[in-house]
Scaffold this active site. Structure first.
Site, PDB file in Angstrom:
ATOM      1  N   THR A 101      45.855  75.425  15.754  1.00  0.00           N
ATOM      2  CA  THR A 101      47.013  75.715  15.801  1.00  0.00           C
ATOM      3  C   THR A 101      46.277  75.940  17.876  1.00  0.00           C
ATOM      4  O   THR A 101      45.395  77.120  17.343  1.00  0.00           O
ATOM      5  CB  THR A 101      47.842  76.727  16.069  1.00  0.00           C
ATOM      6  OG1 THR A 101      48.723  77.060  14.440  1.00  0.00           O
ATOM      7  CG2 THR A 101      49.215  77.434  17.096  1.00  0.00           C
ATOM      8  N   LYS A 179      55.339  73.382  16.628  1.00  0.00           N
ATOM      9  CA  LYS A 179      54.063  74.581  16.100  1.00  0.00           C
ATOM     10  C   LYS A 179      54.198  75.730  16.958  1.00  0.00           C
ATOM     11  O   LYS A 179      54.569  77.066  16.140  1.00  0.00           O
ATOM     12  CB  LYS A 179      52.425  73.953  16.372  1.00  0.00           C
ATOM     13  CG  LYS A 179      52.032  74.974  15.335  1.00  0.00           C
ATOM     14  CD  LYS A 179      52.482  75.691  14.016  1.00  0.00           C
ATOM     15  CE  LYS A 179      50.778  76.752  14.057  1.00  0.00           C
ATOM     16  NZ  LYS A 179      51.848  77.653  12.554  1.00  0.00           N
TER      17      LYS A 179
END
Length: 306
Positions: A101, A179
């Site tokens: 991420t 995300k």
């Protein structure tokens, strides 16, 4: 012959994902594994049994043997360093699947470096807690050229993931944008549960009744976080499931995206402020569920709920 896979990063998510690839990924050779702390490789190798994994001593060693390289690391700087190490070797024709991420800008930057080296790239962040990674129940988001995504897909739905969001032929940054936006939902959820339980306690309602309501109305992640708060898991566990530093990193990236788009995320600002208070109180061992403790202190209660 199946492609040879190399896995970089055995944190809370990487351990479960790599285990599922070994068990369900139809490999015909041991999974190559690397982690900066080698003991994690040793522990995973012993858990999976003989012949299932091969520990490599360097990223270069793994890259030289692999066709597909998975990368899942903690933050942008570490990811960039890992990609740089990968590309010191001949990576032409290899596929790099980036599951970390990170900021969409970072993703685009490293994707260009990979492509310039003659390799393929897929941005593939995943949604889900470590327990979902262990159970192969993540949600994968795959973006990049269709041919590259197609090479990565066999290791997501039915292996590491229960579902996938296929962004074939979309810009890499879209996967990371989703995300980060999705992770704001998690932060806001934790913030709301924490505030609700503090209000329930101080108003005399009692947290148990609110917990029963959460279980009935919002089973799954809401109920799980409620349980973690009320049982004191947020301060009792030795190692956090979602560290305060990673939660703040994600919140910061989301607020950066929002600012660029002319949007203000007030809920995220509130959650991030409580994360900052959590970090100041318990340091790096803080877990996102510890927002509950921060909200408690803000309202005249002790950090620990027992």
């Amino acid at each position: 012959m199946a492609p040879r896979l190399f896995w970089i990063g055995l944190g809370n998510m990487g351990r479960g994902m790599s285990t599922n690839i070994v068990e369900k990924g139809n490999l015909d050779q041991p999974l190559l594994i690397y982690n900066r702390t080698k003991q994690r490789c040793i522990d995973l190798s012993e858990k999976l049994g003989a012949g299932k994994t091969e520990i490599v001593d360097s990223i270069a060693d793994g890259v030289s043997k692999a066709d597909i390289i998975f990368n899942i690391l903690s933050n942008d700087a570490v990811v960039e360093a890992s990609i740089a190490e990968i590309l010191k070797n001949d990576a032409k024709g290899k596929l790099i699947v980036e599951c970390s991420t990170i900021h969409p800008d970072t993703t685009e930057k490293i994707a260009k470096q990979v492509e310039d080296a003659g390799a393929q790239f897929v941005a593939a962040p995943v949604f889900g807690a470590p327990a979902m990674a262990d159970a192969g129940q993540l949600v994968g988001v795959l973006a990049g050229p269709r041919a590259s995504v197609d090479r990565a897909r066999p290791y997501f739905k039915g292996v590491t993931s229960k579902a996938e969001i296929n962004m074939s032929d979309e810009p890499y940054r879209k996967a990371l944008t989703l995300k980060l936006v999705g992770n704001t939902f998690i932060l806001n959820m934790v913030e709301q549960i924490a505030e609700g339980h503090v209000l329930a306690e101080k108003s005399g309602l009692g947290t148990e009744y609110l917990h029963q309501w959460i279980e009935g109305m919002f089973p799954g992640p809401y109920a799980a976080y409620s349980t973690r708060m009320l049982t004191g898991d947020y301060y009792k566990r030795d190692y956090p499931l979602f560290t305060v530093d990673l939660a703040r990193k994600d919140a910061g990236h989301a607020m950066s995206l929002a600012k660029e788009a002319g949007v203000r995320l007030r809920n995220v600002e509130t959650g991030d402020a409580h994360l900052a208070e959590l970090k100041a109180h318990v340091g790096e061992k803080g877990d996102i569920a510890g927002i509950y403790g921060a909200v408690r202190m803000e309202n005249g209660l002790p950090y620990e709920n027992e």
